[in-house]
Design an enzyme around this catalytic site. Structure first.
Site, PDB file in Angstrom:
ATOM      1  N   HIS A 176       5.580  12.429  10.315  1.00 13.14           N
ATOM      2  CA  HIS A 176       5.024  12.218  11.655  1.00 13.14           C
ATOM      3  C   HIS A 176       5.762  11.116  12.398  1.00 13.14           C
ATOM      4  CE1 HIS A 176       2.006  12.305  14.778  1.00 13.14           C
ATOM      5  NE2 HIS A 176       1.830  11.000  14.668  1.00 13.14           N
TER       6      HIS A 176
ATOM      7  N   TYR B  83     -10.187   2.528  16.720  1.00 17.31           N
ATOM      8  CA  TYR B  83     -10.868   2.581  15.425  1.00 17.31           C
ATOM      9  C   TYR B  83     -10.263   1.559  14.463  1.00 17.31           C
ATOM     10  CZ  TYR B  83     -12.577   4.248  10.942  1.00 17.31           C
ATOM     11  OH  TYR B  83     -13.154   4.305   9.706  1.00 17.31           O
TER      12      TYR B  83
ATOM     13  N   LYS C 182       0.850  -1.188   0.000  1.00 13.97           N
ATOM     14  CA  LYS C 182       0.000   0.000   0.000  1.00 13.97           C
ATOM     15  C   LYS C 182       0.889   1.243   0.000  1.00 13.97           C
ATOM     16  CE  LYS C 182      -3.647  -2.580   0.382  1.00 13.97           C
ATOM     17  NZ  LYS C 182      -4.603  -2.719  -0.741  1.00 13.97           N
TER      18      LYS C 182
END
Length: 308
Positions: A146, A183, A135
């Site tokens: 980050h 999540y 991906k």
């Protein structure tokens, strides 16, 4: 060169916190810098090249285990940061100098600061999973910055100011990570759960609110005398500014595209061959929608029409 290196090491030894001096990876910043550089090289160059002629790996069970671990780890970090100061009344939200004593609760905060630093390495796996599942489009500039910057940034905090005002960053960040990895864990469980995950875009909103709060909390010390190093005020505050605008740009690109552009995109296949559904949700989900690259049709959360 040896003289320069000795001088630099002398600075770290003389001005660093003696309590963390001999802890793993804390002697000097070179090992952390090398790990971060290796991470960037692996996810941007070596990893994609290694996987180029291989099939994507199926990692569903591993992703479930990883996200569960991150939820538990983040919850423990949040609890320790809170019980050691922020949620017990020991710390002042307006001004909290670093306590360099050996008080048991102070040492507890110092300890959790190091574990928070270590958690920045476990988060590297977010990107490793992208590479293994091919991906590569998810490995955005925001994603790499980050993850690649945070270990080095936190290292300086643990080395010089393990405790006090700057740990507010960790308190908010671990709280956000509890929600974020929850999540991703739910998303990995399959379609029966994914239909309830209508709130994915609010993760990015929460991230932006986090950095706004960190900015305000840090920069207030520019206007009051708190006996806290101004260099670290700028260090933390400017990190929050940088990440706020990176996340803001991501949110703008992902959720506020012009209607005409969105409508046109719905009729075209995406780069991985999938197309957008009638409600505009892209199966080519990006990093802060699904950090683990769960974009397989049977793993992607399908939103209901009008949920955005």
């Amino acid at each position: 060169m040896a003289i320069v290196l000795n001088a630099v090491q002398g600075f770290f030894d003389n001005y660093g916190d003696p309590r963390t001096k001999d802890w793993f990876l804390m002697h000097n910043p070179l090992p952390t810098a090398l790990i971060c550089a290796t991470y960037v090289f692996t996810v941007k160059v070596a990893g994609p090249k290694l996987m180029a002629n291989r099939k994507p790996m199926e990692l569903r069970n591993i992703l479930i285990a990883y996200n569960l671990f991150q939820v538990i780890f983040s919850s423990w970090l949040f609890y320790e940061l809170g019980i050691s100061g922020w949620l017990t009344g020991r710390y002042n939200f307006r001004c909290e100098p670093v306590d360099y004593s050996n008080h048991p609760m102070t040492l507890r905060m110092v300890n959790v600061c190091w574990w928070y630093y270590f958690s920045k390495f476990t988060e590297f796996m977010d990107t490793i999973f992208f590479v293994l599942r091919k991906k590569d489009r998810h490995i955005s500039t925001l994603h790499v910055i980050h993850h690649g910057v945070m270990p080095m940034s936190v290292w300086f905090g643990v080395k010089f100011t393990p405790g006090g005002h700057s740990t507010f960053f960790g308190l908010l960040n671990t709280f956000v990570h509890i929600i974020m990895y929850s999540y991703y864990l739910l998303a990995a469980l399959g379609p029966n759960v994914q239909k309830y995950l209508w709130w994915k875009k609010y993760l990015t909103t929460l991230q932006m609110l986090q950095f706004l709060a960190i900015m305000l909390h840090a920069f207030q010390l520019l206007f009051i005398d708190c006996n806290y190093p101004k260099a670290f005020v700028w260090w933390i505050g400017m990190h929050a500014v940088m990440f706020f605008f990176l996340f803001k740009e991501f949110y703008k690109q992902q959720y506020t595209k012009p209607a005409k552009q969105t409508a046109g995109a719905q009729s075209k296949p995406s780069a991985n061959g999938s197309s957008k559904s009638s409600n505009g949700y892209s199966k080519q989900s990006d990093y802060y929608i699904n950090s683990n690259g769960l974009s397989r049709p049977d793993l992607v959360h399908r939103t209901t029409a009008g949920s955005h």
